[in-house]
Design a protein around this motif. Structure first.
Motif, PDB file in Angstrom:
ATOM      1  N   THR A 142       0.822  -1.215   0.000  1.00 39.50           N
ATOM      2  CA  THR A 142       0.000   0.000   0.000  1.00 39.50           C
ATOM      3  C   THR A 142       0.855   1.265   0.000  1.00 39.50           C
ATOM      4  O   THR A 142       0.346   2.356   0.254  1.00 39.50           O
ATOM      5  CB  THR A 142      -0.927   0.028   1.228  1.00 39.50           C
ATOM      6  N   ALA A 143       2.157   1.141  -0.272  1.00 44.31           N
ATOM      7  CA  ALA A 143       3.052   2.313  -0.274  1.00 44.31           C
ATOM      8  C   ALA A 143       2.594   3.338  -1.310  1.00 44.31           C
ATOM      9  O   ALA A 143       2.215   2.975  -2.428  1.00 44.31           O
ATOM     10  CB  ALA A 143       4.483   1.875  -0.558  1.00 44.31           C
ATOM     11  N   THR A 144       2.645   4.617  -0.964  1.00 43.77           N
ATOM     12  CA  THR A 144       2.196   5.688  -1.852  1.00 43.77           C
ATOM     13  C   THR A 144       3.207   6.836  -1.875  1.00 43.77           C
ATOM     14  O   THR A 144       4.091   6.926  -1.028  1.00 43.77           O
ATOM     15  CB  THR A 144       0.844   6.254  -1.392  1.00 43.77           C
ATOM     16  N   GLU A 145       3.052   7.719  -2.856  1.00 41.32           N
ATOM     17  CA  GLU A 145       3.866   8.938  -2.926  1.00 41.32           C
ATOM     18  C   GLU A 145       3.466   9.877  -1.800  1.00 41.32           C
ATOM     19  O   GLU A 145       2.277  10.010  -1.489  1.00 41.32           O
ATOM     20  CB  GLU A 145       3.673   9.617  -4.280  1.00 41.32           C
ATOM     21  N   GLN A 146       4.452  10.537  -1.196  1.00 37.47           N
ATOM     22  CA  GLN A 146       4.191  11.430  -0.073  1.00 37.47           C
ATOM     23  C   GLN A 146       5.002  12.711  -0.225  1.00 37.47           C
ATOM     24  O   GLN A 146       6.116  12.685  -0.753  1.00 37.47           O
ATOM     25  CB  GLN A 146       4.539  10.728   1.243  1.00 37.47           C
ATOM     26  N   ALA A 147       4.445  13.824   0.247  1.00 36.99           N
ATOM     27  CA  ALA A 147       5.089  15.134   0.110  1.00 36.99           C
ATOM     28  C   ALA A 147       5.283  15.773   1.477  1.00 36.99           C
ATOM     29  O   ALA A 147       4.471  15.572   2.396  1.00 36.99           O
ATOM     30  CB  ALA A 147       4.259  16.045  -0.787  1.00 36.99           C
ATOM     31  N   PHE A 148       6.359  16.550   1.603  1.00 37.06           N
ATOM     32  CA  PHE A 148       6.710  17.198   2.865  1.00 37.06           C
ATOM     33  C   PHE A 148       7.249  18.598   2.585  1.00 37.06           C
ATOM     34  O   PHE A 148       7.901  18.830   1.555  1.00 37.06           O
ATOM     35  CB  PHE A 148       7.776  16.394   3.617  1.00 37.06           C
ATOM     36  N   ASP A 149       6.985  19.526   3.491  1.00 25.53           N
ATOM     37  CA  ASP A 149       7.529  20.878   3.406  1.00 25.53           C
ATOM     38  C   ASP A 149       8.435  21.108   4.619  1.00 25.53           C
ATOM     39  O   ASP A 149       8.008  20.949   5.772  1.00 25.53           O
ATOM     40  CB  ASP A 149       6.414  21.920   3.376  1.00 25.53           C
ATOM     41  N   LEU A 150       9.693  21.472   4.350  1.00 26.87           N
ATOM     42  CA  LEU A 150      10.680  21.701   5.393  1.00 26.87           C
ATOM     43  C   LEU A 150      11.296  23.079   5.227  1.00 26.87           C
ATOM     44  O   LEU A 150      11.173  23.716   4.173  1.00 26.87           O
ATOM     45  CB  LEU A 150      11.798  20.653   5.323  1.00 26.87           C
ATOM     46  N   THR A 151      11.993  23.526   6.266  1.00 28.28           N
ATOM     47  CA  THR A 151      12.831  24.713   6.176  1.00 28.28           C
ATOM     48  C   THR A 151      14.268  24.263   6.310  1.00 28.28           C
ATOM     49  O   THR A 151      14.660  23.701   7.334  1.00 28.28           O
ATOM     50  CB  THR A 151      12.480  25.730   7.270  1.00 28.28           C
ATOM     51  N   ILE A 152      15.048  24.455   5.250  1.00 32.49           N
ATOM     52  CA  ILE A 152      16.453  24.071   5.240  1.00 32.49           C
ATOM     53  C   ILE A 152      17.287  25.312   4.944  1.00 32.49           C
ATOM     54  O   ILE A 152      17.081  25.974   3.930  1.00 32.49           O
ATOM     55  CB  ILE A 152      16.736  22.980   4.193  1.00 32.49           C
ATOM     56  N   LEU A 153      18.195  25.645   5.840  1.00 28.23           N
ATOM     57  CA  LEU A 153      19.050  26.835   5.704  1.00 28.23           C
ATOM     58  C   LEU A 153      18.213  28.085   5.466  1.00 28.23           C
ATOM     59  O   LEU A 153      18.573  28.957   4.686  1.00 28.23           O
ATOM     60  CB  LEU A 153      20.052  26.634   4.553  1.00 28.23           C
TER      61      LEU A 153
END
Length: 271
Positions: A142-153
């Motif tokens: 059941t693995a799916t595409e996933q999205a994330f928003d981060l703050t890097i530098l």
């Protein structure tokens, strides 16, 4: 390039200087080298800037960074994209200031990618939890595409994790993969009858811990820039799922279980 009749922007450093012979009042503007090659706003990318080559200007020197120079009034604190105005470029930036944020993010994005709380999905089996020796058991994930928003530098970075390949471990010493086949559910009428690309046939009875390892590839974009590939993968393995493999036996009987509940193969038969 002349900015206002009083100042000239140095294309290499982005530092404005006064014209010779002209008065040098305080510059009312602030400047930014956009290393993401955005010509106007966060979503408009200049292809000429992306394709610009910036070879080193001295033997053994560092390569430059393609940029588009922008300005905004100093009266605006922390200007947004609607305030920055492109004034020069695309051109090459060789000065260390402002730092090449893209390059710094690129050196650490794989580590950040591998720290993401990506859901590995689950391993599914048909039938489950019991299957039969000699019959094809259908497996899928059941693995799916996933999205994330981060703050890097200090930059907003959008990362996407996409399932790319799968390794099925069936618990009996055999495995399948890596394979791009994620598998799929099939109707119950097809269980133990039809072979799929991700089916497995157990040759002995027993209890087998099955798992699946999903290899995720990733992309990232900085401040709504174009998606860039992450050079590496994130491999996640599910918790073991126990498959109970039984065997079948056939015999001729004279009565049904309703007629004779203690007949061979019936629930009340003598053990």
């Amino acid at each position: 390039m002349e900015l206002s009749g009083h100042f000239i922007l140095d294309r290499n450093t982005g530092i404005p200087t006064a014209n010779l012979g002209a008065p040098a009042p305080d510059d009312p503007n602030q400047y930014m080298a956009d290393t993401h090659c955005r010509a106007d706003g966060p979503d408009t990318v200049d292809p000429g800037c992306l394709a610009l080559s910036c070879p080193a200007t001295t033997p053994g020197g560092d390569e430059g960074t393609p940029v588009i120079w922008k300005q905004a009034p100093k009266s605006i604190t922390n200007p947004g994209w609607t305030n920055w105005i492109p004034i020069s470029g695309p051109t090459c930036l060789y000065d260390a200031k402002p730092e090449n944020v893209l390059a710094n993010i690129a050196t650490r994005v794989l580590n950040d990618f591998r720290q993401l709380p990506v859901n590995p999905g689950t391993l599914q089996a048909q039938p489950f939890p019991h299957t039969l020796k000699g019959g094809p058991t259908n497996f899928y994930t059941t693995a799916t595409e996933q999205a994330f928003d981060l703050t890097i530098l200090g930059q907003t970075v959008h990362l996407t994790a996409t399932p790319a390949s799968f390794t099925y471990t069936f618990g009996d010493g055999t495995s399948l993969g890596p394979t791009p086949a994620a598998g799929y559910p099939i109707p119950e009428a097809d269980w133990l009858l039809n072979q799929t690309r991700t089916s497995h046939t157990y040759t002995a009875t027993g209890n087998y811990p099955a798992t699946i390892t999903t290899s995720y590839t990733g992309t990232y974009s900085v401040n709504n820039g174009p998606p860039l590939p992450i050079n590496g993968t994130l491999d996640l393995t599910t918790e073991p799922k126990t498959i109970h493999v039984w065997k079948t036996e056939k015999a001729l009987v004279a009565d049904t279980c309703q007629e004779n509940p203690t007949s061979w193969g019936c629930p009340n038969a003598e053990k």
